[in-house]
Design a protein around this motif. Structure first.
Motif, PDB file in Angstrom:
ATOM      1  N   LYS A  45       0.844  -1.199   0.000  1.00 30.42           N
ATOM      2  CA  LYS A  45       0.000   0.000   0.000  1.00 30.42           C
ATOM      3  C   LYS A  45       0.875   1.244   0.000  1.00 30.42           C
ATOM      4  O   LYS A  45       1.627   1.478   0.942  1.00 30.42           O
ATOM      5  CB  LYS A  45      -0.937   0.012   1.210  1.00 30.42           C
TER       6      LYS A  45
ATOM      7  N   SER B 147      -0.738   9.396   5.870  1.00 31.32           N
ATOM      8  CA  SER B 147      -1.648   8.281   5.589  1.00 31.32           C
ATOM      9  C   SER B 147      -1.028   6.941   6.002  1.00 31.32           C
ATOM     10  O   SER B 147      -1.741   6.041   6.461  1.00 31.32           O
ATOM     11  CB  SER B 147      -2.026   8.254   4.104  1.00 31.32           C
TER      12      SER B 147
ATOM     13  N   ASP C 174      -2.662   4.353   8.618  1.00 30.91           N
ATOM     14  CA  ASP C 174      -2.962   2.968   8.263  1.00 30.91           C
ATOM     15  C   ASP C 174      -2.339   1.979   9.251  1.00 30.91           C
ATOM     16  O   ASP C 174      -2.928   0.933   9.541  1.00 30.91           O
ATOM     17  CB  ASP C 174      -2.450   2.664   6.848  1.00 30.91           C
TER      18      ASP C 174
ATOM     19  N   GLU D 150      -4.589  -1.399   9.296  1.00 34.49           N
ATOM     20  CA  GLU D 150      -4.778  -1.759   7.890  1.00 34.49           C
ATOM     21  C   GLU D 150      -3.509  -2.338   7.278  1.00 34.49           C
ATOM     22  O   GLU D 150      -3.567  -3.047   6.272  1.00 34.49           O
ATOM     23  CB  GLU D 150      -5.248  -0.541   7.099  1.00 34.49           C
TER      24      GLU D 150
END
Length: 296
Positions: free
Chosen positions: A125, A131, A135, A140
């Motif tokens: 990712k 960000s 995450d 995530e």
């Protein structure tokens, strides 16, 4: 309510047909019909309505399906993680990275790791500084490369892997393009091709210009190192990029010149959620990375 009932319900909802669902599940049609009937009785809800030979979800059935699919997905993930605990040589590693590390560093370390662990899968990712931290905190991703390395963050922890030098990049026809080194102040009249505000390299460049005694004039902005490099090569300005992002890709390339004053660097680290136990397969990759960069 049984797991089997939920699996039968999802299959019928997707196929909209009991017979087709029974064939997919390799059970008798009567068994599927009975389990759906028992589920509706237990819930005291009508999940399906007959439409000719097909079954269609009722509005509440659609809502129930969305929730059950999430639950079954989570259950599948838990089972996968349980198997990973038994066999850390398999499984999936969820890792984040900034774009500038995806050109060379990330592919290199993943390829090296998979030589010894060919059955491990990676879910990658890409993101910005903020960000990627978000995450990791939200679970995530298991691990993330990040730059700059956040040394004192309340919710993530990790290790500093390396410190990388930034170079000035100039159009090939620029008068300083052939210089062995330069002072950043020599570029104060030039338009700068800058990263947008979400990118940490922007702050590094602005701070370097401040140390050199000037505020850069913005010519163009971009979101990725490839864009910055291409715009500079096209003669639209100058910029600063980390060495690993100055990779020859295509015929149009900027000139690379070492900065003599000030020296500009960025830190690169590996982070995980503070106090979080990650799957053994990810823990193994974490150990591999710390050893890999310790020997660099």
């Amino acid at each position: 309510m049984e797991l089997r009932q939920l699996q039968y319900f999802v299959s019928v909802a997707r196929k909209q047909h009991v017979t087709q669902a029974a064939e997919e599940l390799h059970v008798a049609q009567s068994a599927v019909s009975r389990q759906i009937h028992l589920l509706e009785e237990e819930l005291d809800l009508s999940l399906f309505v007959q439409k000719g030979r097909n079954l269609q979800l009722t509005p509440v059935g659609k809502l129930f399906l969305a929730k059950i699919e999430m639950i079954l997905s989570d259950l599948e993930r838990v089972v996968q993680e349980a198997h990973e605990f038994l066999d850390p040589n398999k499984g999936e590693i969820r890792i984040g990275f900034p774009h500038s590390l995806g050109i060379n560093l990330l592919p290199t370390v993943v390829a090296c790791f998979r030589k010894d662990y060919p059955n491990v899968k990676f879910r990658l990712k890409q993101g910005t500084f903020n960000s990627l931290i978000r995450d990791v905190i939200n679970g995530e991703i298991d691990l993330s490369f990040i730059s700059p390395f956040p040394e004192n963050h309340a919710l993530v922890s990790g290790e500093l892997l390396l410190t990388e030098e930034l170079f000035a990049i100039l159009p090939a026809q620029h008068e300083l393009a052939g210089a062995k080194s330069l002072h950043l102040a020599q570029l104060k009249e030039e338009p700068f091709v800058m990263f947008s505000e979400d990118y940490s390299l922007r702050a590094i460049v602005l701070e370097a210009c401040k140390k050199a005694g000037f505020v850069p004039k913005f010519g163009f902005e971009g979101d990725e190192t490839d864009t910055i490099r291409g715009l500079v090569a096209a003669g639209l300005g100058v910029s600063l990029l980390p060495e690993m992002a100055i990779t020859e890709m295509g015929p149009l390339q900027p000139a690379k010149v070492r900065l003599q004053e000030p020296k500009v660097t960025r830190t690169i680290g590996l982070i995980r959620r503070k106090g979080e136990k990650i799957p053994p397969v990810a823990e193994g990759f974490h150990s591999f990375l710390t050893e890999y960069f310790r020997n660099k």
